[in-house]
Design a protein around this motif. Structure first.
Motif, PDB file in Angstrom:
ATOM      1  N   GLU A 139       8.047  11.358   3.603  1.00 54.41           N
ATOM      2  CA  GLU A 139       8.027   9.910   3.361  1.00 54.41           C
ATOM      3  C   GLU A 139       9.392   9.394   2.936  1.00 54.41           C
ATOM      4  N   SER A 140      10.101  10.161   2.133  1.00 49.09           N
ATOM      5  CA  SER A 140      11.450   9.753   1.720  1.00 49.09           C
ATOM      6  C   SER A 140      12.361   9.637   2.933  1.00 49.09           C
ATOM      7  N   ALA A 141      12.264  10.598   3.836  1.00 49.65           N
ATOM      8  CA  ALA A 141      13.074  10.562   5.062  1.00 49.65           C
ATOM      9  C   ALA A 141      12.698   9.364   5.929  1.00 49.65           C
ATOM     10  N   ARG A 142      11.421   9.071   6.031  1.00 45.49           N
ATOM     11  CA  ARG A 142      10.967   7.913   6.830  1.00 45.49           C
ATOM     12  C   ARG A 142      11.519   6.614   6.259  1.00 45.49           C
ATOM     13  N   ILE A 143      11.497   6.501   4.935  1.00 48.47           N
ATOM     14  CA  ILE A 143      11.968   5.266   4.299  1.00 48.47           C
ATOM     15  C   ILE A 143      13.487   5.138   4.420  1.00 48.47           C
ATOM     16  N   ARG A 144      14.200   6.262   4.276  1.00 44.72           N
ATOM     17  CA  ARG A 144      15.660   6.223   4.458  1.00 44.72           C
ATOM     18  C   ARG A 144      15.999   5.789   5.891  1.00 44.72           C
ATOM     19  N   ALA A 145      15.240   6.278   6.850  1.00 44.07           N
ATOM     20  CA  ALA A 145      15.486   5.938   8.254  1.00 44.07           C
ATOM     21  C   ALA A 145      15.044   4.511   8.587  1.00 44.07           C
ATOM     22  N   ASP A 184       0.839  -1.200   0.000  1.00 43.03           N
ATOM     23  CA  ASP A 184       0.000   0.000   0.000  1.00 43.03           C
ATOM     24  C   ASP A 184       0.878   1.256   0.000  1.00 43.03           C
ATOM     25  N   ARG A 185       1.952   1.233   0.806  1.00 43.49           N
ATOM     26  CA  ARG A 185       2.868   2.379   0.861  1.00 43.49           C
ATOM     27  C   ARG A 185       3.503   2.622  -0.505  1.00 43.49           C
ATOM     28  N   VAL A 186       3.956   1.562  -1.161  1.00 44.78           N
ATOM     29  CA  VAL A 186       4.583   1.701  -2.480  1.00 44.78           C
ATOM     30  C   VAL A 186       3.574   2.262  -3.482  1.00 44.78           C
ATOM     31  N   ASP A 187       2.350   1.750  -3.459  1.00 41.35           N
ATOM     32  CA  ASP A 187       1.321   2.254  -4.378  1.00 41.35           C
ATOM     33  C   ASP A 187       1.057   3.743  -4.151  1.00 41.35           C
ATOM     34  N   GLN A 188       0.936   4.147  -2.895  1.00 36.27           N
ATOM     35  CA  GLN A 188       0.704   5.552  -2.590  1.00 36.27           C
ATOM     36  C   GLN A 188       1.895   6.421  -2.992  1.00 36.27           C
ATOM     37  N   LEU A 189       3.108   5.894  -2.784  1.00 36.88           N
ATOM     38  CA  LEU A 189       4.300   6.640  -3.198  1.00 36.88           C
ATOM     39  C   LEU A 189       4.360   6.805  -4.715  1.00 36.88           C
ATOM     40  N   ILE A 190       3.938   5.788  -5.431  1.00 39.63           N
ATOM     41  CA  ILE A 190       3.910   5.889  -6.897  1.00 39.63           C
ATOM     42  C   ILE A 190       2.932   6.978  -7.327  1.00 39.63           C
ATOM     43  N   ILE A 191       1.743   6.970  -6.752  1.00 39.27           N
ATOM     44  CA  ILE A 191       0.735   7.988  -7.086  1.00 39.27           C
ATOM     45  C   ILE A 191       1.264   9.380  -6.749  1.00 39.27           C
ATOM     46  N   LEU A 192       1.839   9.526  -5.562  1.00 37.50           N
ATOM     47  CA  LEU A 192       2.396  10.811  -5.119  1.00 37.50           C
ATOM     48  C   LEU A 192       3.503  11.276  -6.063  1.00 37.50           C
ATOM     49  N   THR A 193       4.421  10.388  -6.375  1.00 37.83           N
ATOM     50  CA  THR A 193       5.565  10.736  -7.218  1.00 37.83           C
ATOM     51  C   THR A 193       5.117  11.095  -8.632  1.00 37.83           C
ATOM     52  N   GLU A 194       4.184  10.333  -9.172  1.00 37.27           N
ATOM     53  CA  GLU A 194       3.691  10.637 -10.521  1.00 37.27           C
ATOM     54  C   GLU A 194       2.956  11.973 -10.560  1.00 37.27           C
ATOM     55  N   ARG A 195       2.192  12.280  -9.531  1.00 36.86           N
ATOM     56  CA  ARG A 195       1.489  13.577  -9.493  1.00 36.86           C
ATOM     57  C   ARG A 195       2.485  14.724  -9.349  1.00 36.86           C
ATOM     58  N   LEU A 196       3.479  14.559  -8.502  1.00 35.71           N
ATOM     59  CA  LEU A 196       4.502  15.590  -8.370  1.00 35.71           C
ATOM     60  C   LEU A 196       5.246  15.786  -9.691  1.00 35.71           C
ATOM     61  N   THR A 197       5.544  14.691 -10.369  1.00 34.78           N
ATOM     62  CA  THR A 197       6.229  14.767 -11.655  1.00 34.78           C
ATOM     63  C   THR A 197       5.396  15.568 -12.646  1.00 34.78           C
ATOM     64  N   ARG A 206       8.449  -0.203 -10.286  1.00 34.78           N
ATOM     65  CA  ARG A 206       7.631   0.899 -10.819  1.00 34.78           C
ATOM     66  C   ARG A 206       7.885   2.188 -10.035  1.00 34.78           C
ATOM     67  N   LEU A 207       8.033   2.075  -8.727  1.00 41.80           N
ATOM     68  CA  LEU A 207       8.354   3.239  -7.900  1.00 41.80           C
ATOM     69  C   LEU A 207       9.731   3.792  -8.273  1.00 41.80           C
ATOM     70  N   THR A 208      10.678   2.918  -8.526  1.00 37.63           N
ATOM     71  CA  THR A 208      12.013   3.356  -8.932  1.00 37.63           C
ATOM     72  C   THR A 208      11.937   4.131 -10.241  1.00 37.63           C
ATOM     73  N   ARG A 209      11.185   3.634 -11.206  1.00 42.59           N
ATOM     74  CA  ARG A 209      11.028   4.336 -12.494  1.00 42.59           C
ATOM     75  C   ARG A 209      10.325   5.683 -12.298  1.00 42.59           C
ATOM     76  N   ALA A 210       9.320   5.718 -11.444  1.00 37.87           N
ATOM     77  CA  ALA A 210       8.608   6.979 -11.179  1.00 37.87           C
ATOM     78  C   ALA A 210       9.556   7.987 -10.532  1.00 37.87           C
ATOM     79  N   THR A 211      10.403   7.513  -9.636  1.00 38.18           N
ATOM     80  CA  THR A 211      11.362   8.396  -8.973  1.00 38.18           C
ATOM     81  C   THR A 211      12.394   8.918  -9.967  1.00 38.18           C
ATOM     82  N   GLU A 212      12.850   8.070 -10.863  1.00 39.12           N
ATOM     83  CA  GLU A 212      13.803   8.503 -11.894  1.00 39.12           C
ATOM     84  C   GLU A 212      13.177   9.553 -12.808  1.00 39.12           C
ATOM     85  N   ALA A 213      11.912   9.354 -13.171  1.00 36.84           N
ATOM     86  CA  ALA A 213      11.207  10.337 -14.009  1.00 36.84           C
ATOM     87  C   ALA A 213      11.065  11.661 -13.254  1.00 36.84           C
TER      88      ALA A 213
END
Length: 150
Positions: free
Chosen positions: A58-64, A10-23, A79-86
């Motif tokens: 969220e990025s800080a939480r995941i790094r920690a 669920d976290r990965v899915d939400q991060l993908i949505i968040l990252t794609e919207r920010l992009t 998919r999250l990695t690709r969204a982050t690269e984009a």
């Protein structure tokens, strides 16, 4: 504000949505600057700011605590990695667009300041009294302030 994820998937899915919207938002802002229409970028500022804060948090939480993503499907993590690269690529594009806009704006301000200075020193009209004799130099009352850090 944080994501309300109950599972790593669920976290990965939400991060993908968040990252794609920010992009998408940052790409729209970059396009506005590339088209020399910074006023069009203003409409994205509030949403971009809010989402960027969530993304940063969220990025800080995941790094920690990388275990927050353990157990998420490998395909979704890819998919999250690709969204982050984009997203990173769009941020670089926006940075270039902002730098170009800053360069143009600084050039315009410099040109205006030089023209004002030239007008003051070379093009100022002479003042004459009622009998035709030249009087003291007039002042135009104009002022300009330049901030070289802008």
């Amino acid at each position: 504000m944080a994501l309300a994820a109950e599972t790593p998937a669920d976290r990965v899915d939400q991060l993908i949505i968040l990252t794609e919207r920010l992009t998408e938002l940052v790409a729209d802002q970059a396009l506005a600057f590339e088209q020399h229409r910074p006023q069009d970028a203003a409409r994205f500022v509030e949403e971009t700011s809010k989402l960027a804060n969530v993304y940063r948090h969220e990025s800080a939480r995941i790094r920690a605590n990388p275990s927050l993503l353990v157990g998420a499907p490998v395909l979704e993590r890819a998919r999250l990695t690709r969204a982050t690269e984009a997203f990173d690529a769009v941020l670089a594009r926006q940075s270039r667009a902002l730098e170009a806009a800053k360069f143009i704006t600084e050039g315009l301000v410099r040109a205006i300041a030089e023209e004002v200075a030239n007008q003051r020193h070379h093009g100022a009209p002479s003042a004459y009294g009622p009998t035709g004799e030249r009087t003291a130099k007039p002042t135009d009352g104009a002022a300009i302030t330049l901030n070289k850090r802008a």
